[in-house]
Design a protein around this motif. Structure first.
Motif, PDB file in Angstrom:
ATOM      1  N   UNK A  89      15.613 129.509  23.321  1.00 17.28           N
ATOM      2  CA  UNK A  89      16.330 128.461  24.046  1.00 17.28           C
ATOM      3  C   UNK A  89      17.551 127.971  23.298  1.00 17.28           C
ATOM      4  N   UNK A  90      18.561 127.601  24.055  1.00 17.30           N
ATOM      5  CA  UNK A  90      19.783 127.086  23.445  1.00 17.30           C
ATOM      6  C   UNK A  90      20.704 128.208  23.042  1.00 17.30           C
ATOM      7  N   UNK A  91      20.186 129.159  22.370  1.00 19.02           N
ATOM      8  CA  UNK A  91      21.029 130.259  21.926  1.00 19.02           C
ATOM      9  C   UNK A  91      21.179 131.264  23.058  1.00 19.02           C
ATOM     10  N   UNK A 138      -5.289 134.186  32.567  1.00 16.82           N
ATOM     11  CA  UNK A 138      -5.494 133.507  33.842  1.00 16.82           C
ATOM     12  C   UNK A 138      -4.930 132.091  33.800  1.00 16.82           C
ATOM     13  N   UNK A 139      -5.212 131.381  32.704  1.00 15.06           N
ATOM     14  CA  UNK A 139      -4.690 130.019  32.552  1.00 15.06           C
ATOM     15  C   UNK A 139      -3.167 130.019  32.640  1.00 15.06           C
ATOM     16  N   UNK A 140      -2.568 131.004  31.995  1.00 14.36           N
ATOM     17  CA  UNK A 140      -1.110 131.074  31.955  1.00 14.36           C
ATOM     18  C   UNK A 140      -0.555 131.306  33.356  1.00 14.36           C
ATOM     19  N   UNK A 141      -1.196 132.206  34.069  1.00 15.08           N
ATOM     20  CA  UNK A 141      -0.736 132.482  35.436  1.00 15.08           C
ATOM     21  C   UNK A 141      -0.853 131.237  36.301  1.00 15.08           C
ATOM     22  N   UNK A 142      -1.963 130.551  36.159  1.00 17.36           N
ATOM     23  CA  UNK A 142      -2.132 129.302  36.915  1.00 17.36           C
ATOM     24  C   UNK A 142      -1.045 128.303  36.580  1.00 17.36           C
ATOM     25  N   UNK A 143      -0.778 128.177  35.295  1.00 14.52           N
ATOM     26  CA  UNK A 143       0.256 127.240  34.861  1.00 14.52           C
ATOM     27  C   UNK A 143       1.603 127.632  35.471  1.00 14.52           C
ATOM     28  N   UNK A 144       1.882 128.936  35.433  1.00 14.59           N
ATOM     29  CA  UNK A 144       3.173 129.426  35.917  1.00 14.59           C
ATOM     30  C   UNK A 144       3.331 129.190  37.413  1.00 14.59           C
ATOM     31  N   UNK A 145       2.231 129.116  38.105  1.00 14.06           N
ATOM     32  CA  UNK A 145       2.298 128.917  39.554  1.00 14.06           C
ATOM     33  C   UNK A 145       2.808 127.530  39.908  1.00 14.06           C
ATOM     34  N   UNK A 146       2.863 126.653  38.924  1.00 13.35           N
ATOM     35  CA  UNK A 146       3.363 125.302  39.196  1.00 13.35           C
ATOM     36  C   UNK A 146       4.878 125.195  39.102  1.00 13.35           C
ATOM     37  N   UNK A 147       5.519 126.295  38.862  1.00 15.28           N
ATOM     38  CA  UNK A 147       6.972 126.233  38.753  1.00 15.28           C
ATOM     39  C   UNK A 147       7.596 127.403  39.488  1.00 15.28           C
ATOM     40  N   UNK A 163      24.634 135.130  34.495  1.00 16.30           N
ATOM     41  CA  UNK A 163      25.964 135.471  34.995  1.00 16.30           C
ATOM     42  C   UNK A 163      26.711 136.416  34.061  1.00 16.30           C
ATOM     43  N   UNK A 164      26.454 136.256  32.772  1.00 10.97           N
ATOM     44  CA  UNK A 164      27.109 137.123  31.783  1.00 10.97           C
ATOM     45  C   UNK A 164      26.436 138.473  31.645  1.00 10.97           C
ATOM     46  N   UNK A 165      25.434 138.712  32.458  1.00 12.63           N
ATOM     47  CA  UNK A 165      24.662 139.944  32.350  1.00 12.63           C
ATOM     48  C   UNK A 165      23.977 140.093  31.002  1.00 12.63           C
ATOM     49  N   UNK A 166      23.649 138.970  30.390  1.00 17.58           N
ATOM     50  CA  UNK A 166      22.910 139.025  29.138  1.00 17.58           C
ATOM     51  C   UNK A 166      21.427 139.185  29.435  1.00 17.58           C
ATOM     52  N   UNK A 167      20.724 139.634  28.436  1.00 21.05           N
ATOM     53  CA  UNK A 167      19.288 139.828  28.607  1.00 21.05           C
ATOM     54  C   UNK A 167      18.551 138.500  28.709  1.00 21.05           C
ATOM     55  N   UNK A 168      17.664 138.398  29.635  1.00 24.03           N
ATOM     56  CA  UNK A 168      16.716 137.288  29.648  1.00 24.03           C
ATOM     57  C   UNK A 168      15.335 137.915  29.759  1.00 24.03           C
ATOM     58  N   UNK A 169      14.549 137.747  28.731  1.00 23.30           N
ATOM     59  CA  UNK A 169      13.203 138.308  28.792  1.00 23.30           C
ATOM     60  C   UNK A 169      12.317 137.406  29.629  1.00 23.30           C
ATOM     61  N   UNK A 170      11.371 138.029  30.261  1.00 21.72           N
ATOM     62  CA  UNK A 170      10.490 137.280  31.154  1.00 21.72           C
ATOM     63  C   UNK A 170       9.764 136.162  30.420  1.00 21.72           C
ATOM     64  N   UNK A 171       9.384 136.459  29.194  1.00 29.49           N
ATOM     65  CA  UNK A 171       8.587 135.461  28.468  1.00 29.49           C
ATOM     66  C   UNK A 171       9.386 134.180  28.191  1.00 29.49           C
ATOM     67  N   UNK A 172      10.720 134.285  28.294  1.00 29.80           N
ATOM     68  CA  UNK A 172      11.516 133.094  28.031  1.00 29.80           C
ATOM     69  C   UNK A 172      11.276 132.022  29.092  1.00 29.80           C
ATOM     70  N   UNK A 173      10.884 132.459  30.263  1.00 27.84           N
ATOM     71  CA  UNK A 173      10.546 131.503  31.306  1.00 27.84           C
ATOM     72  C   UNK A 173       9.289 130.714  30.954  1.00 27.84           C
ATOM     73  N   UNK A 174       8.494 131.282  30.084  1.00 29.41           N
ATOM     74  CA  UNK A 174       7.227 130.627  29.767  1.00 29.41           C
ATOM     75  C   UNK A 174       7.395 129.528  28.722  1.00 29.41           C
ATOM     76  N   UNK A 175       8.522 129.544  28.054  1.00 30.19           N
ATOM     77  CA  UNK A 175       8.726 128.532  27.016  1.00 30.19           C
ATOM     78  C   UNK A 175       8.757 127.108  27.537  1.00 30.19           C
TER      79      UNK A 175
END
Length: 404
Positions: A89-91, A138-147, A163-175
Motif C-alpha cells: 500500500x502507498x507505494x 473459508x473465513x477469508x472468503x467470507x470476509x472478502x464477500x463483505x466488500x 490506469x498505468x498498467x502497473x501490476x496489482x496482485x490479487x492479494x493486495x485487495x486483501x490488505x
RNA sequence: GGGGAGGUACCGAAGCGGUCAAACGGGGCAGACUGUAAAUCUGUUGGCUUACGCCUUCACAGGUUCGAAUCCUGUCCUCCCCA
C-alpha cells in the motif's frame, strides 16, 4: 485520572488533524465516554518493515499520545501478519516479504522508539497474526464477500496503478480487509492514521457495520512533507529526520526544510501551545531565519533535551555558518612517519565508499587537510608521532587523524 | 487458451552488431553563492588504476560473431487485446 469534558477533548483532538469521519459520531462517542467515565478504544496500526521512526511517524504517534493523556485506552497493533506477506500500500511496488524473526525484531525496535513519544505503560501492544493467522481460507472468503471490487478499485493508488498498467496482485485487495478485520477484532472506537490510510480506515468502519458493531471513527492526520519540501517524509526518499538521530543532524536537517514548512512542522511535530502557534505562523514569514532556528531547537530539545539542543545550535553555527571545525569530531589513529595516500585514508575511515569517489571529491575541491584544499588525488602526507591533522571530506565529514 | 508489446544503471527513459560504462531527465554527491544542509548556477554520478588500460554491469541461462545491451534459442517476470 478522570476523562475530561468533551469540549476540552475536542480541542486537543482536532489539532493537526486533516479529517475526522464522521465528526458527529466522534462527539457522540466522547459524550458517552465522558458520562460513564469509560475510556474509548483507540487503535493505531504500524508496519514493522522499516523500524527507523522519523518525524513523519511522530505526527500520528503524538496524536495517540494525546488520547493517552486524555485517559483513553490505546492499542498499538504491530502488523506482523501483514508485513510477513508484504504490504504494497502507498507505494507502487510490492514490498518484500519479511521473515517471522525479522518482523518480531522490527516490532520490538518500533515500540522502543515509539516509547519516546507514547507512554509505554498505557500502550497495549498486540500482534495481528494472533487473530489473522488462524483464519481459514473459508473465513477469508467470507470476509472478502463483505466488500466489492468496485469499491476496492476506488482506492486512489489502485486506480492509478490500474490506469498505468502497473501490476496489482490479487492479494493486495486483501490488505485493507485484513486491516479492517483488526478493527472488528479489537472493537475499536477510533482508528488513527495518516490521510494516505483513509481508504483502509474506512474499510474497517464498513466491516464493523457488517458485523453489527458500532463503527469506528476515522481520524486522519496530514502527511508530513519531508526536508526536500515536496514529498511526504519517508526513509526511501531520504528526506527524513529520524527521532533517533544525533542532535546535530536533527538540528541541521530541520534547518534544511523550505521556509513554507516551518509552520506545519510547529503544528504537527511540536508541543507549542495554541497561542504560541498563532504567533509563530506570522513570524515564520516575517523572520524565517530565526523561526526556523527556533523550530530546529524545539525539535532537538524534544528528543535530546536542552543541553544537547544548545550544543547542536552552536555546532551548526560553527560548521555551516562560520565553516569552522566542530568541537566533537571522531578521531582516527594513523601510523606515524609513513606516507599515507589521502585516498587510502578517506577510504579506511569510511568517508568514501571507493577510491573513485574519493578521487572525484578531491578533484572537485571537497577535501581539505587542516583547512587546506587538496587538489591532487595522489596527494600523500606523513605525520610524526603525536601530531594530528583535521581531515574534512565534503560538507559534513570531519575526522581528527592522530599519528601513533 | 490465442495474439501483441516489454524487462537497460538509485528511479524514469533512450540506445537495437563495434565509436556503449551506455544519451537525456529526476534523485544523490561536490563546488560557488546564501540566513540556511533552501533556491539558483556549475561540475560529477560502476569498480581497480597517476595514466595507457583492465574488470563487472543492460531480467536469467546458453548460443552465433573477430566483436552483443543490441542477433538466435530456452527460462522467468510484467502489461495490452481477444476468449
Amino acid at each position: 485520572m478522570p476523562i475530561p469534558t468533551v469540549e476540552k477533548q475536542l480541542k486537543v483532538i482536532k489539532r493537526g488533524t486533516v479529517e475526522i469521519v464522521p465528526m458527529d459520531e466522534l462527539v457522540e462517542k466522547l459524550k458517552k465516554s465522558y458520562q460513564n467515565q469509560k475510556p474509548l478504544r483507540i487503535k493505531l496500526g504500524c508496519d514493522p518493515t522499516r523500524p527507523d521512526l522519523h518525524l513523519g511517524h511522530s505526527v500520528i504517534l503524538r496524536k495517540m499520545r494525546q488520547f493517552q493523556d486524555l485517559g483513553h485506552h490505546t492499542i498499538l497493533i504491530i502488523g506482523d501478519f501483514t508485513a510477513m506477506i508484504g504490504d504494497p500500500s502507498g507505494a507502487n511496488k510490492t514490498r518484500p516479504a519479511l521473515s517471522r524473526q525479522e518482523v518480531v525484531e522490527n516490532g520490538k525496535s518500533y515500540f522502543e522508539q515509539a516509547s519516546k513519544i507514547l507512554d509505554p505503560d498505557k500502550t497495549e501492544i498486540v500482534y495481528n497474526s494472533e487473530w489473522l493467522s488462524p483464519m481459514s481460507f473459508e473465513d477469508v472468503i467470507r470476509l472478502a464477500s463483505h466488500y466489492t471490487v468496485a469499491r476496492m478499485i476506488e482506492r486512489d493508488d489502485f486506480t492509478k496503478r490500474y490506469q498505468n498498467n502497473d501490476t496489482i496482485s490479487l492479494h493486495e485487495f486483501l490488505y485493507p480487509l485484513a486491516q479492517g478485520q483488526d478493527s472488528v477484532h479489537l472493537k475499536s472506537d477510533i482508528e488513527l492514521g495518516g490521510i494516505d490510510q483513509k481508504f483502509n480506515l474506512l474499510v474497517g468502519r464498513h466491516l464493523q457495520k457488517e458485523f453489527d458493531q458500532s463503527p469506528q471513527v476515522c481520524l486522519m492526520t496530514p502527511l508530513l512533507i519531508g526536508t526536500d519540501g515536496n514529498q511526504k517524509m519517508s526513509k526511501s526518499y531520504d528526506n527524513y529526520i529520524g527521532i533517533d538521530e544525533t542532535p546535530e543532524d536533527m538540528y541541521g536537517k530541520t534547518l534544511s526544510i523550505p521556509d513554507n514548512l516551518i509552520y506545519p512542522y510547529f503544528e504537527l511535530v511540536t508541543d507549542v501551545d495554541e497561542e504560541a502557534l498563532r504567533l509563530l505562523k506570522e513570524k515564520a514569514t516575517s523572520d524565517p531565519r530565526n523561526t526556523k532556528h527556533e523550530l530546529a531547537w524545539t525539535i532537538t530539545n524534544m528528543y535530546h533535551g536542552v543541553e544537547k539542543a544548545d550544543q547542536a545550535r552552536s555546532h551548526f553555527e560553527k560548521t555551516v555558518v562560520k565553516k569552522d571545525v566542530p568541537d566533537d569530531i571522531p578521531e582516527f589513529a594513523i601510523v606515524s612517519g609513513e606516507h599515507h595516500r589521502i585516498l587510502d585514508i578517506m577510504k579506511s575511515v569510511n568517508f568514501v565508499a571507493s577510491n573513485g569517489e574519493g578521487r572525484r571529491l578531491v578533484t572537485q575541491g571537497g577535501v581539505t587537510l587542516n583547512g587546506e584544499k587538496i587538489t591532487d588525488p595522489q596527494h600523500e602526507f606523513a605525520l610524526d608521532s603525536g601530531k594530528e591533522v583535521i581531515l574534512k571530506v565534503g560538507k559534513r565529514k570531519f575526522g581528527r587523524l592522530i599519528a601513533k
